[in-house]
Design a protein around this motif. Structure first.
Motif, short mmCIF file in Angstrom:
data_model
loop_
_atom_site.label_atom_id
_atom_site.label_comp_id
_atom_site.label_asym_id
_atom_site.label_seq_id
_atom_site.Cartn_x
_atom_site.Cartn_y
_atom_site.Cartn_z
N ASN A 171 0.81 -1.22 0.00
CA ASN A 171 0.00 0.00 0.00
C ASN A 171 0.84 1.27 0.00
N LYS A 172 2.01 1.20 -0.62
CA LYS A 172 2.88 2.37 -0.67
C LYS A 172 2.30 3.50 -1.51
N LEU A 173 1.35 3.16 -2.37
CA LEU A 173 0.73 4.18 -3.22
C LEU A 173 -0.79 4.12 -3.10
N LYS A 174 -1.27 3.77 -1.95
CA LYS A 174 -2.71 3.60 -1.74
C LYS A 174 -3.47 4.87 -2.11
N ASP A 175 -4.41 4.71 -3.03
CA ASP A 175 -5.30 5.78 -3.49
C ASP A 175 -4.59 6.90 -4.26
N LYS A 176 -3.31 6.72 -4.56
CA LYS A 176 -2.62 7.71 -5.37
C LYS A 176 -3.10 7.62 -6.82
N ARG A 177 -3.10 8.77 -7.49
CA ARG A 177 -3.56 8.84 -8.86
C ARG A 177 -2.34 8.90 -9.77
N VAL A 178 -2.17 7.85 -10.56
CA VAL A 178 -0.95 7.67 -11.36
C VAL A 178 -1.31 7.70 -12.84
N LEU A 179 -0.59 8.51 -13.60
CA LEU A 179 -0.72 8.53 -15.06
C LEU A 179 0.59 8.05 -15.68
N ILE A 180 0.49 7.07 -16.56
CA ILE A 180 1.67 6.49 -17.22
C ILE A 180 1.49 6.60 -18.73
N THR A 181 2.37 7.35 -19.39
CA THR A 181 2.33 7.38 -20.85
C THR A 181 3.09 6.17 -21.38
N GLY A 182 2.62 5.62 -22.50
CA GLY A 182 3.21 4.37 -22.97
C GLY A 182 3.00 3.27 -21.97
N GLY A 183 1.85 3.28 -21.32
CA GLY A 183 1.59 2.33 -20.23
C GLY A 183 1.01 1.01 -20.65
N ASP A 184 0.83 0.81 -21.95
CA ASP A 184 0.16 -0.41 -22.40
C ASP A 184 1.11 -1.59 -22.58
#
Length: 271
Positions: free
Chosen positions: A23-36
């Motif tokens: 849970n180090k990033l619990k509920d954090k909003r992450v955007l990743i380009t080239g994430g597929d």
């Protein structure tokens, strides 16, 4: 999550059962380009396992994007899949706005989208090819970051994907290497600019990793693809990169900014 993408490459592993989320990033909003795909998919699955809400931007491979969505959701995380072009400023802004409309902001931005194409000589590189590399690999980072910063607060993290090639060079990848060097300079300068806002900016410099981007060598020089290896005698796997991004995204790296995390299987990095 394992996938076979080509007979000349080993099976690609994006995340393993051994990786235990905390849970180090619990509920954090992450955007990743080239994430597929590739490293981007590995990052998406690792941050999902750490409790984040994960948005990925993909260019054109709907099947790959679907698999990544399924992987994120299998981790019990919320997924947002967006199609766009990092070479286009409006597309990058629209992507950021879509994430903000859904989740209200962005806590972690991973600028990972990129392309590479080999050339035997400078004379083989057209003006359009040169600009294409910078448009996708560098302009997209600027466009997406500029838009995202309007929605990022203190404690947020920006992580860029550079390359070992920015530090050691690559005779067959001159345009790609040039863009990755630009990313290094941009990361260090932006980190200083954003210190007062409490936003950290770092980068990961992978060595040779078994991802789809390496398949450009298949038609250029098949032996290069077959023999691509680090001093460890093998290519890296995407799952070996994912935890590096988690570290830079979470509070474990709260005193780290403007830095390059080298994950390259023992390749020398001059900086």
């Amino acid at each position: 999550m394992t996938e076979k993408i080509d007979d000349l490459m080993p099976p690609v592993e994006y995340i393993t059962e051994d990786y235990k989320g905390a849970n180090k990033l619990k509920d954090k909003r992450v955007l990743i380009t080239g994430g597929d795909s590739g490293i981007g998919r590995a990052v998406a699955l690792h941050v999902a396992r750490e409790g984040a809400r994960v948005a990925i931007l993909y260019h054109s491979d709907e099947d790959s994007a679907r698999k990544t969505r399924e992987g994120i959701e299998a981790e019990g995380a919320e997924a947002l899949v967006l199609q766009g072009d990092t070479a286009d400023s409006t597309s990058c802004t629209d992507t950021v706005n879509a994430v903000v409309a859904k989740w209200g902001g962005i806590d972690v931005l991973v600028n990972n989208a990129g392309l590479q194409k080999p050339y035997a000589s400078q004379e083989d590189i057209s003006d359009d090819d040169w600009r294409m590399h910078f448009a996708v690999n560098m302009d997209g980072i600027f466009y997406t970051t500029r838009a995202a910063l309007n929605h990022m607060g203190e404690g947020a993290s920006i992580i860029n994907t550079t390359s070992i090639n920015a530090f050691v060079g690559n005779a067959d990848l001159v345009p790609y290497t040039a863009t990755k060097g630009a990313i290094v300079g941009y990361t260090r300068a932006l980190a200083l600019q954003l210190i007062d806002r409490g936003i950290r900016v770092n980068e990961v410099a992978p060595g040779p990793v078994a991802t789809e981007i390496q398949l450009v060598f298949k038609d250029y020089d098949e032996d290069m693809l077959k023999n691509m290896a680090s001093p460890m005698g093998r290519m890296g796997q995407p799952y070996e990169l994912g935890p590096a991004y988690v570290f830079l995204a979470c509070r474990d790296s709260s005193f780290v900014t403007g830095q390059t995390l080298h994950v390259n299987g023992g390749m020398i990095a001059n900086g």
